[in-house]
Design an enzyme around this catalytic site. Structure first.
Site, mmCIF file in Angstrom:
data_model
loop_
_atom_site.group_PDB
_atom_site.id
_atom_site.type_symbol
_atom_site.label_atom_id
_atom_site.label_comp_id
_atom_site.label_asym_id
_atom_site.label_seq_id
_atom_site.Cartn_x
_atom_site.Cartn_y
_atom_site.Cartn_z
ATOM 1 N N ASP A 30 0.881 -1.253 0.099
ATOM 2 C CA ASP A 30 -0.233 0.013 0.029
ATOM 3 C C ASP A 30 1.028 1.231 -0.001
ATOM 4 O OD1 ASP A 30 -3.174 0.453 0.946
ATOM 5 O OD2 ASP A 30 -1.694 2.322 1.152
ATOM 6 N N ILE A 31 0.558 2.152 -0.630
ATOM 7 C CA ILE A 31 1.276 3.560 -0.727
ATOM 8 C C ILE A 31 1.438 4.306 0.369
ATOM 9 C CG2 ILE A 31 -0.497 5.056 -1.785
ATOM 10 C CD1 ILE A 31 1.469 5.886 -4.273
ATOM 11 N N ASN A 87 -12.605 -3.128 2.679
ATOM 12 C CA ASN A 87 -13.750 -1.747 2.810
ATOM 13 C C ASN A 87 -14.705 -1.778 1.832
ATOM 14 O OD1 ASN A 87 -12.269 -0.884 5.212
ATOM 15 N ND2 ASN A 87 -10.674 0.078 3.865
ATOM 16 N N HIS A 100 -10.232 -5.052 -3.428
ATOM 17 C CA HIS A 100 -9.121 -5.252 -2.936
ATOM 18 C C HIS A 100 -9.172 -5.639 -1.467
ATOM 19 C CE1 HIS A 100 -10.135 -1.124 -2.593
ATOM 20 N NE2 HIS A 100 -9.288 -0.969 -1.500
ATOM 21 N N HIS A 102 -7.062 -5.768 2.097
ATOM 22 C CA HIS A 102 -5.976 -5.231 2.677
ATOM 23 C C HIS A 102 -5.465 -6.470 3.609
ATOM 24 C CE1 HIS A 102 -6.941 -0.739 2.222
ATOM 25 N NE2 HIS A 102 -7.962 -1.078 2.029
HETATM 26 P P1 5GP Z 1 -9.608 1.626 0.555
HETATM 27 O O1 5GP Z 1 -9.698 2.989 1.019
HETATM 28 O O2 5GP Z 1 -10.524 1.661 -0.877
HETATM 29 O O3 5GP Z 1 -10.141 0.523 1.138
HETATM 30 O O4 5GP Z 1 -8.247 1.398 0.021
HETATM 31 C C1 5GP Z 1 -7.486 1.905 -1.030
HETATM 32 C C2 5GP Z 1 -5.971 1.760 -0.698
HETATM 33 O O5 5GP Z 1 -5.327 1.966 -1.898
HETATM 34 C C3 5GP Z 1 -5.592 2.735 0.207
HETATM 35 O O6 5GP Z 1 -4.963 2.199 1.590
HETATM 36 C C4 5GP Z 1 -4.542 3.536 -0.273
HETATM 37 O O7 5GP Z 1 -3.319 3.896 0.482
HETATM 38 C C5 5GP Z 1 -4.011 2.517 -1.607
HETATM 39 N N1 5GP Z 1 -3.945 3.214 -2.699
HETATM 40 C C6 5GP Z 1 -4.527 4.418 -3.483
HETATM 41 N N2 5GP Z 1 -3.596 4.528 -4.416
HETATM 42 C C7 5GP Z 1 -2.649 3.894 -4.542
HETATM 43 C C8 5GP Z 1 -1.545 3.686 -5.561
HETATM 44 O O8 5GP Z 1 -1.427 4.379 -6.588
HETATM 45 N N3 5GP Z 1 -0.662 2.839 -5.285
HETATM 46 C C9 5GP Z 1 -0.614 1.866 -4.036
HETATM 47 N N4 5GP Z 1 0.277 1.247 -3.799
HETATM 48 N N5 5GP Z 1 -1.642 1.932 -3.113
HETATM 49 C C10 5GP Z 1 -2.655 2.865 -3.318
#
Ligand code: 5GP
Ligand code: ZN
Length: 114
Positions: A30-31, A87, A100, A102
């Site tokens: 994760d970024i 999520n 996705h 986590h």
């Molecule tokens: P969500 O909020 O949808 O459950 O999780 C999305 C996740 O994707 C977040 O933890 C966010 O940090 C990660 N994320 C968003 N854009 C990127 C990206 O361009 N590269 C990576 N490696 N992670 C990303």
């Protein structure tokens, strides 16, 4: 989908710190990590979220968990513990509309989540 961040990571158009890939899934760091171990396991096929899973996707989801079981061993958190989080929607604070998983570990994770 052309405007989807994770589809672009799958295609390689957006770089990622990839740790695993096969025909069905990709996994990368994760970024914005929320724990010492924070990876995302992502089906290559674009599915917006859990609500959009279709009949026939069960094997894909099962495969994701098989990959997670392998990666947590490689990342050294299989025994110490970890959390798998999906999520979903607005209340679930899903920010990327491509399914996705986590995987968070490497520290004590509080419960219940905020
Ligand atoms: P969500 O909020 O949808 O459950 O999780 C999305 C996740 O994707 C977040 O933890 C966010 O940090 C990660 N994320 C968003 N854009 C990127 C990206 O361009 N590269 C990576 N490696 N992670 C990303
Ligand atoms: Zn996508």
């Amino acid at each position: 989908m052309s405007d989807c961040i994770f589809c672009k990571i799958v295609s390689g158009d957006i770089p990622s710190k990839k740790i695993y890939e096969d025909e069905q899934v990709i996994a990368f760091h994760d970024i914005n990590p929320q724990a010492p171990v924070h990876i995302l396991v992502v089906p290559k096929k674009h599915v917006s979220g859990v609500n959009e899973l279709a009949a026939g996707d069960e094997a894909l989801v099962g495969h994701v968990y098989g990959v997670i079981a392998r990666l947590v061993r490689e990342l050294g958190v299989a025994e110490s513990g970890y959390r798998v989080v999906v999520n979903s929607g607005a209340d679930g604070q899903q920010s990327v509309p491509h399914l996705h998983f986590h995987v968070l570990g490497g520290r004590l994770l509080s419960w219940p989540p905020g």
